[in-house]
Write a protein that holds these residues in place. Structure first.
Motif, PDB file in Angstrom:
ATOM      1  N   ASP A 190      43.597 -29.761  97.290  1.00  0.00           N
ATOM      2  CA  ASP A 190      44.464 -29.672  96.891  1.00  0.00           C
ATOM      3  C   ASP A 190      46.036 -29.606  97.787  1.00  0.00           C
ATOM      4  O   ASP A 190      47.222 -29.783  96.119  1.00  0.00           O
ATOM      5  N   SER A 200      37.714 -13.194  99.492  1.00  0.00           N
ATOM      6  CA  SER A 200      38.091 -13.399  98.620  1.00  0.00           C
ATOM      7  C   SER A 200      39.749 -13.690  98.694  1.00  0.00           C
ATOM      8  O   SER A 200      40.108 -13.346  98.503  1.00  0.00           O
ATOM      9  N   LYS A 213      35.732 -33.354  99.586  1.00  0.00           N
ATOM     10  CA  LYS A 213      34.397 -32.980  98.535  1.00  0.00           C
ATOM     11  C   LYS A 213      33.489 -32.135  98.500  1.00  0.00           C
ATOM     12  O   LYS A 213      33.040 -31.768  97.400  1.00  0.00           O
ATOM     13  N   ALA A 236      47.858 -22.371  93.316  1.00  0.00           N
ATOM     14  CA  ALA A 236      47.473 -23.436  92.417  1.00  0.00           C
ATOM     15  C   ALA A 236      48.268 -23.934  92.129  1.00  0.00           C
ATOM     16  O   ALA A 236      48.270 -25.318  92.154  1.00  0.00           O
ATOM     17  N   GLU A 291      30.421 -20.682 101.765  1.00  0.00           N
ATOM     18  CA  GLU A 291      30.436 -20.052 101.029  1.00  0.00           C
ATOM     19  C   GLU A 291      30.552 -18.040 100.954  1.00  0.00           C
ATOM     20  O   GLU A 291      31.383 -18.020 100.175  1.00  0.00           O
ATOM     21  N   LYS A 334      34.816 -29.144  97.594  1.00  0.00           N
ATOM     22  CA  LYS A 334      35.463 -29.084  96.299  1.00  0.00           C
ATOM     23  C   LYS A 334      34.295 -28.526  95.343  1.00  0.00           C
ATOM     24  O   LYS A 334      35.062 -27.945  94.707  1.00  0.00           O
ATOM     25  N   GLY A 335      33.073 -29.154  95.451  1.00  0.00           N
ATOM     26  CA  GLY A 335      32.028 -29.334  94.842  1.00  0.00           C
ATOM     27  C   GLY A 335      31.848 -27.169  94.945  1.00  0.00           C
ATOM     28  O   GLY A 335      31.255 -27.297  93.634  1.00  0.00           O
ATOM     29  N   ILE A 360      32.739 -24.468  95.542  1.00  0.00           N
ATOM     30  CA  ILE A 360      33.786 -23.204  96.108  1.00  0.00           C
ATOM     31  C   ILE A 360      35.357 -23.595  94.284  1.00  0.00           C
ATOM     32  O   ILE A 360      35.259 -24.667  94.482  1.00  0.00           O
ATOM     33  N   ASP A 361      35.925 -22.871  93.287  1.00  0.00           N
ATOM     34  CA  ASP A 361      36.112 -22.848  92.811  1.00  0.00           C
ATOM     35  C   ASP A 361      37.769 -22.111  93.236  1.00  0.00           C
ATOM     36  O   ASP A 361      38.349 -21.812  92.492  1.00  0.00           O
ATOM     37  N   ILE A 362      38.082 -22.077  94.215  1.00  0.00           N
ATOM     38  CA  ILE A 362      40.016 -22.143  95.205  1.00  0.00           C
ATOM     39  C   ILE A 362      40.400 -23.053  95.444  1.00  0.00           C
ATOM     40  O   ILE A 362      39.433 -23.810  96.048  1.00  0.00           O
ATOM     41  N   PRO A 363      41.410 -23.054  95.324  1.00  0.00           N
ATOM     42  CA  PRO A 363      41.981 -24.143  96.247  1.00  0.00           C
ATOM     43  C   PRO A 363      41.947 -24.407  97.172  1.00  0.00           C
ATOM     44  O   PRO A 363      41.691 -23.949  98.612  1.00  0.00           O
ATOM     45  N   GLU A 409      33.494 -15.562  99.722  1.00  0.00           N
ATOM     46  CA  GLU A 409      32.957 -14.775  98.858  1.00  0.00           C
ATOM     47  C   GLU A 409      33.500 -13.231  99.946  1.00  0.00           C
ATOM     48  O   GLU A 409      33.375 -11.904  99.033  1.00  0.00           O
TER      49      GLU A 409
END
Length: 186
Positions: free
Chosen positions: A174, A127, A143, A4, A120, A146-147, A149-152, A124
């Motif tokens: 990113d 990974s 957009k 990141a 998603e 990005k909303g 998942i929490d990875i680049p 999962e």
């Protein structure tokens, strides 16, 4: 190696398909290189060239001729070829690279709502360190992803103009990956 942070400083990823592309990318400020060519016989040499130029070598497993879609192929690329990581559409390969502590990028084609809704679950299962979504010229989808998942998120495919790069980054990507030499300098 924090992917990141690297992407924050170097959001342009050079995707190379030939030795000529490789030589051109060495002239750029691109820090991450996606290697989209090679064989099991020469991938080690290609990776060595990338690393000798102080760049991060990410091998696209799906494009290395002679490679199988088995975990042992990941081990070969990461340990014998000394790559920094892999990118693949195959979740099992991405999961294995992640398990071994390397950069693991899941490439996915978002061609319809079914592909988007299954993203998603795919993330999962594999990974990954990051996800590369294709095609990369879909700001509304970037957009949404990005909303979710929490990875680049890396935007790739069909980026042919500087405005496409700006739009993708403005939408929340990113980074962008492209084979277009002119955009490597943008």
């Amino acid at each position: 190696m924090n992917l990141a942070e690297i992407l924050e400083d170097f959001p342009m990823i050079a995707a190379v398909r030939s030795d000529e592309d490789l030589q051109e990318c060495f002239k750029t400020h691109c820090k991450i290189i996606f290697i989209l060519y090679g064989t099991i016989c020469n991938i080690t040499e290609i990776v060595k060239k990338v690393k000798a130029h102080g760049k991060i070598a990410i091998v696209h497993m799906d494009f290395v001729s002679g490679m199988t879609i088995k975990d042992i192929s990941v081990e070969f690329i990461l340990k014998n070829a000394d790559a920094d990581g892999i990118v693949s559409t195959k979740p099992n390969l991405v999961k294995e690279a992640h398990k071994q502590g390397f950069i693991a990028i899941q490439r996915t084609f978002l061609v319809d709502s079914i592909a988007l809704s299954s993203l998603e679950k795919q993330i999962e299962l594999s990974s990954p360190s990051a996800v590369e979504i294709m095609p990369g010229i879909m700001p509304d989808i970037i957009k949404k992803v990005k909303g979710m998942i929490d990875i680049p998120v890396i935007s790739g495919g069909l980026l042919s103009e500087k405005k496409h790069v700006i739009t993708a980054l403005s939408a929340g990507a990113d980074a962008v990956s492209t084979t277009n030499h002119a955009l490597w300098y943008a």
